[in-house]
Write a protein that holds these residues in place. Structure first.
Motif, PDB file in Angstrom:
ATOM      1  N   GLY A 138      70.008  19.904 -31.563  1.00 51.91           N
ATOM      2  CA  GLY A 138      70.170  19.635 -30.500  1.00 51.91           C
ATOM      3  C   GLY A 138      70.736  20.505 -30.000  1.00 51.91           C
ATOM      4  O   GLY A 138      69.861  21.545 -29.929  1.00 51.91           O
ATOM      5  N   LEU A 139      71.154  21.085 -28.883  1.00 52.26           N
ATOM      6  CA  LEU A 139      71.845  22.130 -28.410  1.00 52.26           C
ATOM      7  C   LEU A 139      72.765  22.575 -28.601  1.00 52.26           C
ATOM      8  O   LEU A 139      73.836  21.418 -28.473  1.00 52.26           O
ATOM      9  N   ILE A 140      72.820  23.791 -28.487  1.00 45.75           N
ATOM     10  CA  ILE A 140      74.552  24.193 -28.496  1.00 45.75           C
ATOM     11  C   ILE A 140      75.263  25.106 -27.795  1.00 45.75           C
ATOM     12  O   ILE A 140      73.964  26.377 -27.382  1.00 45.75           O
ATOM     13  N   ALA A 141      75.712  25.043 -26.932  1.00 46.56           N
ATOM     14  CA  ALA A 141      75.390  26.100 -25.791  1.00 46.56           C
ATOM     15  C   ALA A 141      76.910  26.200 -25.754  1.00 46.56           C
ATOM     16  O   ALA A 141      78.096  25.793 -25.742  1.00 46.56           O
ATOM     17  N   GLY A 142      77.470  27.454 -24.860  1.00 42.81           N
ATOM     18  CA  GLY A 142      78.616  28.146 -24.586  1.00 42.81           C
ATOM     19  C   GLY A 142      78.759  29.855 -24.856  1.00 42.81           C
ATOM     20  O   GLY A 142      78.218  30.505 -25.244  1.00 42.81           O
ATOM     21  N   ALA A 143      80.080  29.474 -25.052  1.00 38.13           N
ATOM     22  CA  ALA A 143      81.233  31.516 -25.140  1.00 38.13           C
ATOM     23  C   ALA A 143      82.074  31.597 -25.861  1.00 38.13           C
ATOM     24  O   ALA A 143      82.675  32.534 -26.380  1.00 38.13           O
ATOM     25  N   GLY A 144      82.113  30.584 -26.997  1.00 42.96           N
ATOM     26  CA  GLY A 144      83.352  30.470 -27.997  1.00 42.96           C
ATOM     27  C   GLY A 144      82.569  31.036 -29.622  1.00 42.96           C
ATOM     28  O   GLY A 144      81.551  31.587 -30.138  1.00 42.96           O
ATOM     29  N   THR A 145      82.903  30.211 -30.295  1.00 42.19           N
ATOM     30  CA  THR A 145      82.151  30.588 -31.998  1.00 42.19           C
ATOM     31  C   THR A 145      82.240  28.646 -32.726  1.00 42.19           C
ATOM     32  O   THR A 145      82.380  28.126 -32.075  1.00 42.19           O
ATOM     33  N   GLY A 162      76.466  31.125 -23.562  1.00 40.53           N
ATOM     34  CA  GLY A 162      77.461  30.913 -22.055  1.00 40.53           C
ATOM     35  C   GLY A 162      76.561  29.976 -21.497  1.00 40.53           C
ATOM     36  O   GLY A 162      76.925  29.618 -20.774  1.00 40.53           O
ATOM     37  N   GLY A 163      75.719  29.171 -22.212  1.00 43.54           N
ATOM     38  CA  GLY A 163      74.813  28.222 -21.736  1.00 43.54           C
ATOM     39  C   GLY A 163      73.594  28.269 -20.783  1.00 43.54           C
ATOM     40  O   GLY A 163      73.664  29.217 -20.344  1.00 43.54           O
ATOM     41  N   LEU A 164      73.255  27.377 -20.141  1.00 46.39           N
ATOM     42  CA  LEU A 164      72.528  27.695 -19.776  1.00 46.39           C
ATOM     43  C   LEU A 164      72.331  27.483 -18.494  1.00 46.39           C
ATOM     44  O   LEU A 164      72.766  27.178 -17.721  1.00 46.39           O
ATOM     45  N   GLY A 165      71.445  29.396 -18.198  1.00 42.34           N
ATOM     46  CA  GLY A 165      71.729  29.615 -16.463  1.00 42.34           C
ATOM     47  C   GLY A 165      72.434  30.055 -16.498  1.00 42.34           C
ATOM     48  O   GLY A 165      73.450  30.770 -15.513  1.00 42.34           O
ATOM     49  N   GLN A 166      73.499  31.013 -17.814  1.00 42.26           N
ATOM     50  CA  GLN A 166      75.080  31.483 -17.301  1.00 42.26           C
ATOM     51  C   GLN A 166      74.917  32.733 -18.855  1.00 42.26           C
ATOM     52  O   GLN A 166      74.149  31.970 -19.746  1.00 42.26           O
ATOM     53  N   THR A 167      75.355  33.284 -18.441  1.00 42.54           N
ATOM     54  CA  THR A 167      75.727  34.566 -19.672  1.00 42.54           C
ATOM     55  C   THR A 167      76.709  34.670 -20.789  1.00 42.54           C
ATOM     56  O   THR A 167      77.928  34.085 -19.297  1.00 42.54           O
ATOM     57  N   GLY A 168      76.782  34.977 -21.782  1.00 44.70           N
ATOM     58  CA  GLY A 168      78.358  34.691 -22.515  1.00 44.70           C
ATOM     59  C   GLY A 168      77.843  35.294 -23.753  1.00 44.70           C
ATOM     60  O   GLY A 168      76.274  35.833 -24.444  1.00 44.70           O
ATOM     61  N   ILE A 186      67.763  32.941 -23.942  1.00 44.59           N
ATOM     62  CA  ILE A 186      68.945  33.841 -23.721  1.00 44.59           C
ATOM     63  C   ILE A 186      68.709  34.424 -22.146  1.00 44.59           C
ATOM     64  O   ILE A 186      67.158  34.199 -21.482  1.00 44.59           O
ATOM     65  N   ASP A 187      69.655  34.556 -21.365  1.00 46.56           N
ATOM     66  CA  ASP A 187      69.961  34.928 -20.262  1.00 46.56           C
ATOM     67  C   ASP A 187      69.795  36.738 -19.853  1.00 46.56           C
ATOM     68  O   ASP A 187      71.238  36.651 -20.123  1.00 46.56           O
ATOM     69  N   LEU A 188      68.930  36.945 -18.857  1.00 47.27           N
ATOM     70  CA  LEU A 188      69.433  38.424 -18.546  1.00 47.27           C
ATOM     71  C   LEU A 188      69.590  39.027 -16.929  1.00 47.27           C
ATOM     72  O   LEU A 188      69.214  38.013 -16.786  1.00 47.27           O
ATOM     73  N   ALA A 189      71.054  39.053 -16.841  1.00 44.72           N
ATOM     74  CA  ALA A 189      71.172  39.362 -15.644  1.00 44.72           C
ATOM     75  C   ALA A 189      72.769  40.805 -15.389  1.00 44.72           C
ATOM     76  O   ALA A 189      71.773  41.730 -16.102  1.00 44.72           O
ATOM     77  N   SER A 190      72.234  41.304 -13.955  1.00 40.72           N
ATOM     78  CA  SER A 190      72.285  42.474 -14.138  1.00 40.72           C
ATOM     79  C   SER A 190      73.919  42.817 -14.150  1.00 40.72           C
ATOM     80  O   SER A 190      75.293  41.927 -13.731  1.00 40.72           O
ATOM     81  N   ASP A 194      73.180  37.037 -22.248  1.00 33.61           N
ATOM     82  CA  ASP A 194      73.357  36.295 -23.149  1.00 33.61           C
ATOM     83  C   ASP A 194      73.515  37.229 -25.195  1.00 33.61           C
ATOM     84  O   ASP A 194      72.913  38.423 -25.169  1.00 33.61           O
ATOM     85  N   SER A 195      73.923  36.946 -25.381  1.00 36.03           N
ATOM     86  CA  SER A 195      73.784  37.459 -27.513  1.00 36.03           C
ATOM     87  C   SER A 195      74.564  36.646 -28.509  1.00 36.03           C
ATOM     88  O   SER A 195      75.224  35.395 -27.708  1.00 36.03           O
TER      89      SER A 195
END
Length: 376
Positions: A138-145, A162-168, A186-190, A194-195
């Protein structure tokens, strides 16, 4: 108000949406606090579309037997902070094709089986603890563990730090294997990107989809480490989708899968270094050279007419330890180095074949010859 309750289910408990927002144990009006929902042997809980179990504190879904199940179906949800699924007894299985959301603390899933085809969403600082291997389709999203102990999280679905459309940063406590059907989003922003941080080893593979947020444009030479592993890191992405000018490769010490905006792509009739063999940085290992669908070694039999590039990702170091190889040309960057050991040799046959060597060339008893004009 938060209410501490104990609910014992001797038959099946089904939560099915009706009118309004659906059925809930826990809602805006009341949460399952530090209580327990206990399901006796042979029975189960099914959380259907539009329904949810929401917990606060150290609430638990647990069993009094070994043949009970928790089934979260599409549209259903379990939303929890600190808590457990199966603490008393051992569930025969937990199946999530809906949403399993961890809002804080640690949610432990202790069951004989865990089927994950839905959404697992982790808030920053939150942990989903499985304690053993499982496969995500499925989909695993977010900034946890995601904590699998000494086991392996095998991804054949999508992982979106970080989630889709968010960095984390999404942390993997255990080993990570990105399989052939995997997608790493992966999303890149200023100022942020993401990593995935892996506490043990990682193998990359499948797809890599990289996008930018807020009109961000990477600067020339800018790098982004999108996978980091404390242990070994190896593999390559079979189908990377990258912004123009970005390239990816494994770099070592520390172990990272790095994207660099080198402003170029791997051209035709050229083999480009991606470090897919991990700790083995040998020129002679085909896994280190990325030719989509066909890893080959520059200068090997049948590949003496192709050039080599090791300049597309910053921080790569290549070792030629054996064999004699001839290629038209090689391109290296200021942060990309080539060493040639005793008994090994590299000959460049093209005109001005070494003019693009900006990186260090170290001869440890080996030989290097540029037959055209250029570096010798």
């Amino acid at each position: 108000p938060t209410t501490d309750i104990t609910l014992t289910v001797g038959g099946s408990l089904g939560l099915n949406s009706g009118s309004g927002s659906g059925s809930r144990i826990g809602s805006r009006e009341g949460y399952l606090g530090a209580g327990t929902i206990t399901v006796t042997a042979g029975q189960g809980i099914q959380i259907a579309s539009g329904s949810a179990i929401r917990t606060a504190g150290s609430a638990a879904l647990s069993t009094a037997g070994t043949t009970s199940t928790v089934n979260i179906v599409l549209g259903g949800a379990v939303e929890a902070g600190n808590g457990n699924i199966a603490t008393a007894g051992s569930l025969s299985g937990v199946s999530n094709s809906g949403t399993l959301r961890v809002t804080g603390g640690t949610l432990s899933v202790n069951s004989a089986g865990f089927t994950q085809t839905g959404l697992v969403e982790l808030a920053g600082g939150a942990t989903l603890r499985r304690g053993e291997s499982f496969t995500n389709t499925g989909l695993i999203a977010g900034a946890g563990t995601i904590d699998v102990g000494s086991g392996t999280l095998t991804n054949q679905g999508t992982v979106a730090p970080g989630g889709l459309g968010q960095t984390g940063v999404l942390t993997g406590a255990g080993h990570l294997a990105l399989g052939t059907l995997s997608t790493l989003a992966i999303d890149l922003a200023s100022g942020a990107h993401d990593s995935v941080a892996v506490i043990q080893s990682a193998t990359v593979g499948g797809g890599l989809n990289v996008g930018t947020l807020g009109g961000f444009v990477p600067s020339s030479g800018q790098s982004f480490d999108v996978v980091a592993a404390t242990g070994a890191l190896s593999g390559e992405f079979a189908a990377p989708v990258l912004p123009v000018g970005l390239n990816g490769a494994i770099v070592l010490n520390p172990n990272r899968y790095r994207l660099t905006n080198s402003g170029a792509t791997c051209p035709a009739n050229t083999l480009c270094w991606d470090g897919g063999a991990g700790a083995d940085t040998s020129w002679t290992n085909p896994a280190n050279w990325n030719s989509p669908g066909n890893n080959q070694v520059p200068g090997a039999t049948g590949f003496t007419s192709v050039s080599a590039r090791i300049d597309l990702v910053a921080g790569t170091n290549v070792m030629l330890s054996s064999g004699q190889y001839s290629i038209p040309s090689i391109t290296t960057g200021a942060n990309n180095n080539l060493s040639i050991d005793s008994g090994a040799g590299l000959t460049l046959t093209g005109a001005c074949s070494a003019k693009n060597m900006a990186g260090a060339l170290t001869l440890n008893g080996g030989t290097f010859e540029a037959k055209g004009h250029g570096r010798t």
